[in-house]
Every structure is written in structure tokens, then in C-alpha cells.
Enzyme design. Sequence first.
Site, mmCIF file in Angstrom:
data_model
loop_
_atom_site.group_PDB
_atom_site.id
_atom_site.type_symbol
_atom_site.label_atom_id
_atom_site.label_comp_id
_atom_site.label_asym_id
_atom_site.label_seq_id
_atom_site.Cartn_x
_atom_site.Cartn_y
_atom_site.Cartn_z
ATOM 1 C CE LYS A 14 -1.888 -1.149 3.845
ATOM 2 N NZ LYS A 14 -1.112 -2.369 4.009
ATOM 3 C CG ASP A 78 -0.214 3.757 3.447
ATOM 4 O OD1 ASP A 78 -0.718 2.622 3.477
ATOM 5 O OD2 ASP A 78 0.787 4.084 4.121
ATOM 6 C CD GLU A 149 5.104 -4.797 10.498
ATOM 7 O OE1 GLU A 149 5.803 -5.046 9.497
ATOM 8 O OE2 GLU A 149 4.330 -3.822 10.566
HETATM 9 N N1 LIG Z 1 4.333 -5.346 -5.785
HETATM 10 C C1 LIG Z 1 5.480 -5.480 -5.108
HETATM 11 N N2 LIG Z 1 6.451 -6.278 -5.570
HETATM 12 C C2 LIG Z 1 7.595 -6.438 -4.876
HETATM 13 N N3 LIG Z 1 7.876 -5.847 -3.692
HETATM 14 C C3 LIG Z 1 6.942 -5.052 -3.192
HETATM 15 C C4 LIG Z 1 5.701 -4.809 -3.856
HETATM 16 N N4 LIG Z 1 4.970 -3.972 -3.101
HETATM 17 C C5 LIG Z 1 5.705 -3.700 -2.004
HETATM 18 N N5 LIG Z 1 6.893 -4.338 -2.065
HETATM 19 C C6 LIG Z 1 7.927 -4.324 -1.013
HETATM 20 O O1 LIG Z 1 7.319 -4.996 0.101
HETATM 21 C C7 LIG Z 1 7.585 -4.299 1.322
HETATM 22 C C8 LIG Z 1 6.269 -3.852 1.961
HETATM 23 O O2 LIG Z 1 5.667 -2.865 1.148
HETATM 24 P P1 LIG Z 1 4.808 -1.664 1.765
HETATM 25 O O3 LIG Z 1 4.476 -0.754 0.638
HETATM 26 O O4 LIG Z 1 5.511 -1.082 2.950
HETATM 27 O O5 LIG Z 1 3.502 -2.476 2.242
HETATM 28 P P2 LIG Z 1 2.241 -1.987 3.113
HETATM 29 O O6 LIG Z 1 2.251 -0.490 3.140
HETATM 30 O O7 LIG Z 1 1.060 -2.550 2.418
HETATM 31 O O8 LIG Z 1 2.416 -2.600 4.462
HETATM 32 C C9 LIG Z 1 8.522 -3.154 0.970
HETATM 33 O O9 LIG Z 1 9.843 -3.607 1.200
HETATM 34 C C10 LIG Z 1 8.286 -2.926 -0.541
HETATM 35 O O10 LIG Z 1 9.469 -2.468 -1.182
HETATM 36 N N1 LIG Z 2 -4.104 -3.627 15.691
HETATM 37 C C1 LIG Z 2 -3.997 -2.844 14.609
HETATM 38 N N2 LIG Z 2 -2.865 -2.852 13.900
HETATM 39 C C2 LIG Z 2 -2.804 -2.067 12.816
HETATM 40 C C3 LIG Z 2 -3.877 -1.265 12.400
HETATM 41 N N3 LIG Z 2 -3.508 -0.611 11.285
HETATM 42 C C4 LIG Z 2 -2.277 -0.971 11.011
HETATM 43 N N4 LIG Z 2 -1.828 -1.849 11.933
HETATM 44 C C5 LIG Z 2 -0.475 -2.391 12.032
HETATM 45 C C6 LIG Z 2 -0.175 -3.458 11.048
HETATM 46 C C7 LIG Z 2 1.268 -3.200 10.726
HETATM 47 O O1 LIG Z 2 2.098 -3.799 11.714
HETATM 48 C C8 LIG Z 2 1.443 -1.692 10.870
HETATM 49 C C9 LIG Z 2 1.400 -0.898 9.604
HETATM 50 O O2 LIG Z 2 0.475 -1.459 8.678
HETATM 51 P P1 LIG Z 2 0.862 -1.609 7.135
HETATM 52 O O3 LIG Z 2 -0.233 -2.467 6.558
HETATM 53 O O4 LIG Z 2 0.846 -0.216 6.585
HETATM 54 O O5 LIG Z 2 2.211 -2.223 7.046
HETATM 55 O O6 LIG Z 2 0.398 -1.302 11.735
HETATM 56 C C10 LIG Z 2 -5.051 -1.271 13.177
HETATM 57 O O7 LIG Z 2 -6.042 -0.571 12.891
HETATM 58 N N5 LIG Z 2 -5.075 -2.058 14.270
#
Ligand SMILES: Nc1ncnc2c1ncn2[C@@H]1O[C@H](COP(=O)(O)OP(=O)(O)O)[C@@H](O)[C@H]1O
Ligand SMILES: Nc1nc2c(ncn2[C@H]2C[C@H](O)[C@@H](COP(=O)(O)O)O2)c(=O)[nH]1
Length: 232
Positions: A14, A78, A149
Amino acid sequence: MTVIVLSGPVGAGKSSLTAILSKYLGTKPFYESVDDNPVLPLFYKDPLKYTYLLQLFFLNTRFHSIKKALSDDNNVLDRSIYEDSLFFHMNADIGRANDLEVQTYDELLESMMKELERMPKRHPDLLVHINVSYETMISRIQKRGRSYEQLSFDPTLEDYYKRMLRYYEKWYDDYNYSPKMMIDGDHYDFMASESDRTEVLDQITQKLKQVGKLPKNWHAGEIATESIEFSS
Ligand SMILES: Nc1ncnc2c1ncn2[C@@H]1O[C@H](COP(=O)(O)OP(=O)(O)O)[C@@H](O)[C@H]1O
Ligand SMILES: Nc1nc2c(ncn2[C@H]2C[C@H](O)[C@@H](COP(=O)(O)O)O2)c(=O)[nH]1
């Protein structure tokens, strides 16, 4: 004015797609509060104690972000307030919140959603959901490397993440605040592959066109990953 919200489980991509998309559309990115979130590491260490506090923290920040996004110019968010309840109820279902906390949370969220109904723009224009398998989710969580995580930090996270994927399936089916579309996060590596990135951006612009929400005065261009500022 066009407001796009991203959704998807932890590690789906995201934040990365928010950065790419906002650069591509020339719009403003709104990121979740993660590295500056004082409650998140506490939650992973002691979920029973910190579930409620963490949820209030996220709900509060998401409420402010969506209000700002809905009253500003073009924006990409996001994760948004629409996923907040999924997280809280998932945690409550595994015994991390009591009935009174659930009732209080639900009433608070309902009041906030009612307030959003009074905004000049009430809902986003498009939800872009990134769908990933468990294997992809875990490999991306490992790649990003936030210690709390990792499965090695707490092996029960395997069940937690698998449950999250199940909850997201229903959540996406039920979501009806705006038009929606799904990106195959297993298939497209929009970080390393330029052609994948182009294809994903194309899918999103086609959908925006279809719903009549492509930002005015916008022209397609190429974007190099090096030119994008990714959130940490
Ligand atoms: N489509 C994709 N293909 C390969 N790597 C990805 C892709 N999307 C995200 N990543 C990698 O995966 C990890 C998590 O992405 P991130 O954007 O932080 O996810 P989220 O915000 O959904 O938690 C990062 O290291 C990013 O560079
Ligand atoms: N318990 C909750 N955890 C949450 C919530 N929103 C996000 N998160 C946690 C999950 C990941 O460890 C981190 C960031 O989320 P990403 O998906 O952006 O990697 O925060 C929530 O509402 N409740």
C-alpha cells in the site's frame, strides 16, 4: 478533485503504491502513522494490553487524514478509516477487547462516519485494494524488516496474518463506500519491474476514467522508481 484510498493487509504494498500513484497522478500522498507511532511496538509486545489504545490511536489519525483528504485537493491515502473496524474486530474476536470496549469503539466509529457524511465530499472516488497470498505477505514483511512484525519475534503472528487475509476477503466484498478495484499483488512487482508498474498504473487510470474521476489536466507519463520518495 479525486480521492483514492488504498487497502490491503500488512506488507501488501500500500505505502509503495501510494508513493508511485501519487507521483504519477501529481496528487498528495497521505501515509499511515507507523514509524512515528509510539503504541505499535507496545502492541506487538503485549497485544492484550495495548489493542484498545492502538486502535484509538489509529482511528484518531485516520479520521483526521480522511477529513483532510476529503476537503483538500487530489489525494491518495495509504489505508483509511474504512479498514479500522476490520482490525479492531479481528483483535476483539481473538479475545483482545472486551464487550464494553467493542460497544464503545463501535459507537465512536459510527459517530465519526456520520460526521464524514456531512463533508462536502462524503466518500473517496476509488478504492484500490492490493490482494496478496500469505507467502507474498510474509516475504514482503521480511523484506521490509520491522522487527516486531516478524514471525521470529512472535510465532503466533502466523495465525494472526492468516486470519487477517480471511477478514480482508469479506471486507473487500462488503466495501461499498465507492467504486473499487483489485490489484494482483502476487503477480505485479511494481517496485522492480517498469512494465509491471506501467500495467498497474494503466489499470488504475482505466478505472478512474471509467468512473469519470481522472484528475483534470492530467497527462500520462513514465515514472522511474528512483524519482519517487517512499515512506519508511
Ligand atoms: N508489488 C510489489 N512487488 C515487490 N515488492 C513489493 C511490492 N509492493 C511492495 N513491495 C515491497 O514490500 C515491502 C512492503 O511494502 P509496503 O508498501 O511497505 O507495504 P504496506 O504499506 O502494504 O504494508 C517493501 O519492502 C516494498 O518495497
Ligand atoms: N491492531 C492494529 N494494527 C494495525 C492497524 N492498522 C495498522 N496496523 C499495524 C499493522 C502493521 O504492523 C502496521 C502498519 O500497517 P501496514 O499495513 O501499513 O504495514 O500497523 C489497526 O487498525 N489495528
